[in-house]
Motif scaffolding. Structure first.
Motif, mmCIF file in Angstrom:
data_model
loop_
_atom_site.group_PDB
_atom_site.id
_atom_site.type_symbol
_atom_site.label_atom_id
_atom_site.label_comp_id
_atom_site.label_asym_id
_atom_site.label_seq_id
_atom_site.Cartn_x
_atom_site.Cartn_y
_atom_site.Cartn_z
ATOM 1 N N ALA A 199 0.827 -1.221 0.000
ATOM 2 C CA ALA A 199 0.000 0.000 0.000
ATOM 3 C C ALA A 199 0.852 1.259 0.000
ATOM 4 O O ALA A 199 0.480 2.262 -0.622
ATOM 5 C CB ALA A 199 -0.923 -0.001 1.217
ATOM 6 N N GLU A 200 2.004 1.220 0.691
ATOM 7 C CA GLU A 200 2.879 2.392 0.791
ATOM 8 C C GLU A 200 4.322 1.957 0.526
ATOM 9 O O GLU A 200 5.145 1.862 1.449
ATOM 10 C CB GLU A 200 2.747 3.034 2.175
ATOM 11 N N PRO A 201 4.649 1.665 -0.722
ATOM 12 C CA PRO A 201 5.977 1.108 -1.045
ATOM 13 C C PRO A 201 7.138 2.044 -0.714
ATOM 14 O O PRO A 201 8.278 1.574 -0.595
ATOM 15 C CB PRO A 201 5.893 0.832 -2.551
ATOM 16 N N ASP A 202 6.885 3.318 -0.553
ATOM 17 C CA ASP A 202 7.956 4.267 -0.255
ATOM 18 C C ASP A 202 8.063 4.590 1.231
ATOM 19 O O ASP A 202 8.833 5.483 1.611
ATOM 20 C CB ASP A 202 7.729 5.561 -1.039
ATOM 21 N N SER A 203 7.331 3.881 2.065
ATOM 22 C CA SER A 203 7.367 4.158 3.502
ATOM 23 C C SER A 203 8.637 3.603 4.129
ATOM 24 O O SER A 203 8.843 2.381 4.139
ATOM 25 C CB SER A 203 6.157 3.535 4.194
ATOM 26 N N PRO A 204 9.512 4.459 4.690
ATOM 27 C CA PRO A 204 10.714 3.959 5.362
ATOM 28 C C PRO A 204 10.378 3.099 6.576
ATOM 29 O O PRO A 204 11.058 2.103 6.838
ATOM 30 C CB PRO A 204 11.454 5.243 5.776
ATOM 31 N N ASP A 205 9.334 3.488 7.327
ATOM 32 C CA ASP A 205 8.967 2.703 8.504
ATOM 33 C C ASP A 205 8.529 1.296 8.119
ATOM 34 O O ASP A 205 8.856 0.318 8.813
ATOM 35 C CB ASP A 205 7.836 3.391 9.271
ATOM 36 N N ALA A 206 7.805 1.177 7.018
ATOM 37 C CA ALA A 206 7.385 -0.147 6.559
ATOM 38 C C ALA A 206 8.594 -0.995 6.180
ATOM 39 O O ALA A 206 8.639 -2.203 6.459
ATOM 40 C CB ALA A 206 6.438 -0.020 5.370
ATOM 41 N N ALA A 207 9.600 -0.372 5.560
ATOM 42 C CA ALA A 207 10.814 -1.108 5.185
ATOM 43 C C ALA A 207 11.560 -1.595 6.417
ATOM 44 O O ALA A 207 12.058 -2.735 6.458
ATOM 45 C CB ALA A 207 11.715 -0.207 4.337
ATOM 46 N N VAL A 208 11.650 -0.748 7.437
ATOM 47 C CA VAL A 208 12.370 -1.115 8.657
ATOM 48 C C VAL A 208 11.638 -2.243 9.382
ATOM 49 O O VAL A 208 12.263 -3.202 9.865
ATOM 50 C CB VAL A 208 12.539 0.116 9.577
ATOM 51 N N LEU A 209 10.312 -2.150 9.472
ATOM 52 C CA LEU A 209 9.553 -3.211 10.140
ATOM 53 C C LEU A 209 9.621 -4.510 9.348
ATOM 54 O O LEU A 209 9.734 -5.591 9.932
ATOM 55 C CB LEU A 209 8.101 -2.783 10.337
ATOM 56 N N ARG A 210 9.568 -4.414 8.021
ATOM 57 C CA ARG A 210 9.665 -5.639 7.222
ATOM 58 C C ARG A 210 11.000 -6.338 7.458
ATOM 59 O O ARG A 210 11.055 -7.567 7.595
ATOM 60 C CB ARG A 210 9.513 -5.326 5.735
ATOM 61 N N ALA A 211 12.083 -5.586 7.534
ATOM 62 C CA ALA A 211 13.397 -6.185 7.765
ATOM 63 C C ALA A 211 13.437 -6.886 9.124
ATOM 64 O O ALA A 211 13.901 -8.028 9.236
ATOM 65 C CB ALA A 211 14.477 -5.116 7.687
ATOM 66 N N ALA A 212 12.943 -6.202 10.152
ATOM 67 C CA ALA A 212 12.927 -6.805 11.487
ATOM 68 C C ALA A 212 12.058 -8.057 11.509
ATOM 69 O O ALA A 212 12.392 -9.053 12.169
ATOM 70 C CB ALA A 212 12.429 -5.785 12.512
ATOM 71 N N THR A 213 10.955 -8.023 10.787
ATOM 72 C CA THR A 213 10.050 -9.166 10.733
ATOM 73 C C THR A 213 10.691 -10.338 10.006
ATOM 74 O O THR A 213 10.537 -11.502 10.408
ATOM 75 C CB THR A 213 8.730 -8.761 10.038
ATOM 76 N N GLU A 214 11.430 -10.057 8.925
ATOM 77 C CA GLU A 214 12.133 -11.124 8.213
ATOM 78 C C GLU A 214 13.140 -11.823 9.118
ATOM 79 O O GLU A 214 13.308 -13.046 9.067
ATOM 80 C CB GLU A 214 12.841 -10.550 6.985
ATOM 81 N N VAL A 215 13.814 -11.054 9.975
ATOM 82 C CA VAL A 215 14.776 -11.640 10.910
ATOM 83 C C VAL A 215 14.060 -12.563 11.900
ATOM 84 O O VAL A 215 14.525 -13.674 12.182
ATOM 85 C CB VAL A 215 15.558 -10.530 11.646
ATOM 86 N N VAL A 216 12.923 -12.125 12.418
ATOM 87 C CA VAL A 216 12.153 -12.968 13.333
ATOM 88 C C VAL A 216 11.723 -14.255 12.637
ATOM 89 O O VAL A 216 11.807 -15.357 13.203
ATOM 90 C CB VAL A 216 10.918 -12.215 13.878
#
Length: 297
Positions: free
Chosen positions: A53-70
């Protein structure tokens, strides 16, 4: 925070976006919130829906990275101790972290995530690369507690180091920390990690010379030193959410070191906010917390 996690359960990402936006650049609080949100999001597709929905959101990118690690850690847990995770899968998480670092350059969290996932490489991470990730974190938030904890675990005997290297790291960081910082409790976290490692290897058998682990002279002295440097310099006021885990480590250490005054002070600050770790490493977490809190008054 509770509302944002409930949003994740029902598949909504807007509350998460609003929470992170409101958190701003309060790095300790932001790191804490992202860690909890990533664990909540790991079993859902909420973070992917936000990114779509918001491909340019920096916060979404940071949360996605943390989620991938989990997710990679969850895969490792499912596979069982001693079974290596597919290196390609770890590489995907690393690339997500590096992409998040580019999307939000000032944010320390992508570097915390990198230091976390580094443990899963079977042969560890090259010394130069690990140092680069660590220095990038320190440039952004030199006293980031979560990042220190992740690197401490990397250096532990359980992962890619030794007890000695882990304690050296913890004591160096504690000694360099400013008054009022929780970083001195890294020494108590290291003591818990050593206990966990030795107890797991012993499989219930007594370990010669280990009965003094919690309350020999150095262990006691270090608990007192942590109390002085952290609680003694901590500004008065309510306990922040990101302090709860570390305060539980100090309370646990004080109880087992035979320091009821320090334990009583720490329990009073916690006000009943128990954390599963480290109590679960020495028994049933709830029973341990309640019993010790009752004993020290």
């Amino acid at each position: 925070m509770t509302a944002a996690r409930q949003d994740i359960v029902i598949g909504r990402w807007q509350g998460v976006r609003d929470l992170l936006r409101a958190t701003g650049d309060d790095w300790p609080l932001r790191t804490h919130r992202l860690r909890l949100l990533s664990h909540a999001a790991a079993a859902s597709s909420v973070v992917e829906a936000w990114r779509a929905a918001e491909p340019d959101s920096p916060d979404a990118a940071v949360l996605r990275a943390a989620t991938e690690v989990v997710r990679v850690f969850n895969q490792a847990i499912e596979a069982g101790r001693g079974t290596e995770v597919d290196r390609t899968r770890i590489d995907v998480a690393v690339m997500a972290c590096l992409s998040a670092a580019d999307a939000r350059p000032a944010d320390p969290m992508p570097w915390v995530s990198l230091l976390t996932v580094a443990r899963l490489y079977g042969d560890g991470v090259g010394r130069a690369e690990l140092r680069e990730w660590w220095e990038e974190l320190r440039r952004r938030d030199p006293y980031n507690m979560e990042g220190h904890v992740q690197l401490l675990r990397y250096h532990s005997a359980r992962w890619h180091g030794t007890h000695g290297r882990m304690y050296d790291f913890a004591r160096d960081a504690a000694g360099a920390a400013p008054e009022g910082s929780p970083l001195p409790v890294l020494v108590q976290i290291a003591r818990v990690e050593e206990y966990r490692y030795v107890a797991a290897a012993a499989q219930g058998r007594p370990v010669r010379g280990f009965d003094q682990h919690w309350h020999h002279e150095l262990a006691v002295t270090e608990v007192l030193r942590t109390r002085e440097r952290w609680l003694g310099g901590r500004p008065p006021g309510p306990v922040a959410p990101q302090e709860v885990g570390e305060l539980n480590h100090l309370a646990h250490a004080a109880c087992y070191a035979g320091l009821p005054e320090v334990a009583r002070e720490t329990f009073a600050l916690l006000g009943g906010r128990a954390a599963r770790v480290p109590w679960s490493y020495t028994g049933d977490a709830h029973e341990q917390y309640v019993r010790w809190r009752g004993q020290v008054g």
